[in-house]
Scaffold this motif. Structure first.
Motif, mmCIF file in Angstrom:
data_model
loop_
_atom_site.group_PDB
_atom_site.id
_atom_site.type_symbol
_atom_site.label_atom_id
_atom_site.label_comp_id
_atom_site.label_asym_id
_atom_site.label_seq_id
_atom_site.Cartn_x
_atom_site.Cartn_y
_atom_site.Cartn_z
ATOM 1 N N ALA A 21 19.717 65.623 42.193
ATOM 2 C CA ALA A 21 20.851 64.795 42.604
ATOM 3 C C ALA A 21 20.427 63.344 42.390
ATOM 4 O O ALA A 21 19.366 62.938 42.856
ATOM 5 C CB ALA A 21 21.199 65.039 44.066
ATOM 6 N N LEU A 22 21.237 62.579 41.660
ATOM 7 C CA LEU A 22 20.964 61.167 41.409
ATOM 8 C C LEU A 22 22.154 60.343 41.870
ATOM 9 O O LEU A 22 23.294 60.803 41.809
ATOM 10 C CB LEU A 22 20.697 60.913 39.924
ATOM 11 C CG LEU A 22 19.529 61.676 39.298
ATOM 12 C CD1 LEU A 22 19.390 61.308 37.818
ATOM 13 C CD2 LEU A 22 18.232 61.423 40.046
ATOM 14 N N ALA A 23 21.876 59.110 42.303
ATOM 15 C CA ALA A 23 22.910 58.238 42.870
ATOM 16 C C ALA A 23 23.181 57.054 41.944
ATOM 17 O O ALA A 23 22.250 56.356 41.538
ATOM 18 C CB ALA A 23 22.480 57.724 44.236
ATOM 19 N N LEU A 24 24.461 56.844 41.634
ATOM 20 C CA LEU A 24 24.887 55.639 40.916
ATOM 21 C C LEU A 24 25.250 54.602 41.967
ATOM 22 O O LEU A 24 26.316 54.686 42.583
ATOM 23 C CB LEU A 24 26.102 55.924 40.039
ATOM 24 C CG LEU A 24 25.846 56.630 38.728
ATOM 25 C CD1 LEU A 24 27.165 56.851 37.991
ATOM 26 C CD2 LEU A 24 24.878 55.849 37.853
ATOM 27 N N ILE A 25 24.346 53.654 42.190
ATOM 28 C CA ILE A 25 24.572 52.601 43.179
ATOM 29 C C ILE A 25 24.689 51.287 42.434
ATOM 30 O O ILE A 25 23.755 50.883 41.727
ATOM 31 C CB ILE A 25 23.424 52.545 44.204
ATOM 32 C CG1 ILE A 25 23.326 53.870 44.966
ATOM 33 C CG2 ILE A 25 23.625 51.371 45.161
ATOM 34 C CD1 ILE A 25 22.181 53.937 45.951
ATOM 35 N N HIS A 48 14.071 53.930 33.014
ATOM 36 C CA HIS A 48 14.908 53.692 34.194
ATOM 37 C C HIS A 48 15.733 54.940 34.450
ATOM 38 O O HIS A 48 16.336 55.494 33.524
ATOM 39 C CB HIS A 48 15.860 52.522 33.959
ATOM 40 C CG HIS A 48 15.218 51.184 34.046
ATOM 41 N ND1 HIS A 48 15.881 50.036 33.724
ATOM 42 C CD2 HIS A 48 13.977 50.812 34.435
ATOM 43 C CE1 HIS A 48 15.080 49.001 33.902
ATOM 44 N NE2 HIS A 48 13.916 49.442 34.324
ATOM 45 N N ARG A 49 15.774 55.365 35.714
ATOM 46 C CA ARG A 49 16.595 56.519 36.100
ATOM 47 C C ARG A 49 17.228 56.203 37.444
ATOM 48 O O ARG A 49 16.564 55.671 38.331
ATOM 49 C CB ARG A 49 15.722 57.765 36.233
ATOM 50 C CG ARG A 49 16.550 59.035 36.501
ATOM 51 C CD ARG A 49 15.692 60.215 36.796
ATOM 52 N NE ARG A 49 15.342 60.144 38.220
ATOM 53 C CZ ARG A 49 14.595 61.022 38.840
ATOM 54 N NH1 ARG A 49 14.059 62.020 38.200
ATOM 55 N NH2 ARG A 49 14.357 60.902 40.126
ATOM 56 N N PRO A 50 18.517 56.519 37.622
ATOM 57 C CA PRO A 50 19.095 56.338 38.954
ATOM 58 C C PRO A 50 18.226 57.059 39.985
ATOM 59 O O PRO A 50 17.667 58.125 39.704
ATOM 60 C CB PRO A 50 20.479 56.989 38.844
ATOM 61 C CG PRO A 50 20.824 56.875 37.398
ATOM 62 C CD PRO A 50 19.500 57.057 36.671
ATOM 63 N N ALA A 51 18.101 56.477 41.159
ATOM 64 C CA ALA A 51 17.252 57.050 42.200
ATOM 65 C C ALA A 51 17.848 58.351 42.724
ATOM 66 O O ALA A 51 19.060 58.562 42.704
ATOM 67 C CB ALA A 51 17.065 56.040 43.326
ATOM 68 N N GLY A 52 16.984 59.201 43.216
ATOM 69 C CA GLY A 52 17.376 60.494 43.764
ATOM 70 C C GLY A 52 16.223 61.456 43.613
ATOM 71 O O GLY A 52 15.069 61.043 43.493
ATOM 72 N N LEU A 65 20.540 63.732 48.347
ATOM 73 C CA LEU A 65 20.505 62.294 48.113
ATOM 74 C C LEU A 65 20.150 61.529 49.386
ATOM 75 O O LEU A 65 19.291 60.635 49.352
ATOM 76 C CB LEU A 65 21.846 61.803 47.559
ATOM 77 C CG LEU A 65 22.076 62.079 46.089
ATOM 78 C CD1 LEU A 65 23.512 61.759 45.700
ATOM 79 C CD2 LEU A 65 21.094 61.293 45.235
ATOM 80 N N ARG A 66 20.778 61.884 50.487
ATOM 81 C CA ARG A 66 20.467 61.189 51.739
ATOM 82 C C ARG A 66 18.992 61.378 52.117
ATOM 83 O O ARG A 66 18.309 60.436 52.509
ATOM 84 C CB ARG A 66 21.405 61.638 52.852
ATOM 85 C CG ARG A 66 22.825 61.077 52.681
ATOM 86 C CD ARG A 66 23.692 61.310 53.898
ATOM 87 N NE ARG A 66 24.057 62.699 54.072
ATOM 88 C CZ ARG A 66 25.116 63.294 53.505
ATOM 89 N NH1 ARG A 66 25.913 62.593 52.725
ATOM 90 N NH2 ARG A 66 25.377 64.548 53.725
ATOM 91 N N ARG A 67 18.481 62.609 51.968
ATOM 92 C CA ARG A 67 17.075 62.895 52.284
ATOM 93 C C ARG A 67 16.148 62.118 51.348
ATOM 94 O O ARG A 67 15.176 61.487 51.798
ATOM 95 C CB ARG A 67 16.788 64.396 52.169
ATOM 96 C CG ARG A 67 15.310 64.751 52.382
ATOM 97 C CD ARG A 67 15.022 66.224 52.148
ATOM 98 N NE ARG A 67 15.561 66.759 50.918
ATOM 99 C CZ ARG A 67 15.056 66.543 49.699
ATOM 100 N NH1 ARG A 67 13.978 65.787 49.545
ATOM 101 N NH2 ARG A 67 15.609 67.103 48.636
ATOM 102 N N GLU A 68 16.433 62.148 50.059
ATOM 103 C CA GLU A 68 15.565 61.466 49.089
ATOM 104 C C GLU A 68 15.493 59.962 49.351
ATOM 105 O O GLU A 68 14.426 59.361 49.259
ATOM 106 C CB GLU A 68 16.037 61.726 47.656
ATOM 107 C CG GLU A 68 15.756 63.131 47.160
ATOM 108 C CD GLU A 68 14.288 63.397 46.858
ATOM 109 O OE1 GLU A 68 13.486 62.443 46.734
ATOM 110 O OE2 GLU A 68 13.925 64.585 46.735
#
Length: 151
Positions: A21-25, A48-52, A65-68
């Motif tokens: 699961a990755l996040a687009l922020i 570079h990779r979206p965080a997650g 995502l919330r846990r990561e």
């Protein structure tokens, strides 16, 4: 990855399909994308990779995502709409990998994360969370490669 586990640059893809699961922020004022920056040592290439991170058994992508973000940055996020599900077949650190990536829009609940950073990744000390400009030349490659069509 755990606190005593390898950093992303020491990471070897598993020999099975991994689900992430990755996040687009997006930064609220500049539109920059929050990414994790790390090095593929076999190629000497910054990425570079979206965080997650990985989705654990019995966990939804939103929960992962919330846990990561708690584990990696000690921060909370609000997870929004699912943007895409991407298949990613790649080579990292000289080894082939295969992932399915669930990509969600998200936002930081802590305004301190909107600061310039870098923001150390707590469970991968050689990696950094940074704000990637929305446009520009000479930026590290954004992965998975299919993200270029979405951002």
């Amino acid at each position: 990855m755990t606190e005593d586990g390898p950093s992303a640059s020491q990471y070897l893809p598993p020999t099975y399909i991994r689900v992430l699961a990755l996040a687009l922020i997006r930064h609220p004022s500049s539109g920059a994308l929050f990414v994790t920056e790390y090095l593929d040592p076999a190629r000497g290439e910054s990425l570079h990779r979206p965080a997650g991170g990985g989705i654990e058994f019995g966990e939804t992508a939103e929960q992962a995502l919330r846990r990561e973000f708690r584990e990696e940055f000690e921060t909370e996020i609000e997870v929004g709409e699912r943007v895409a599900v991407l298949e990613n077949i790649f080579v990292f650190n000289g080894r082939p990998g295969h992932e399915w990536v669930v990509l969600h829009d998200a936002r930081f609940l802590d305004d301190a994360m909107h600061g310039p950073g870098p923001h150390p990744v707590l469970d991968a000390p050689t990696d950094l969370g940074i704000w990637r400009p929305p446009t520009g030349t000479d930026l590290p490659r954004l992965v998975p490669d299919a993200l270029a069509d979405l951002v």
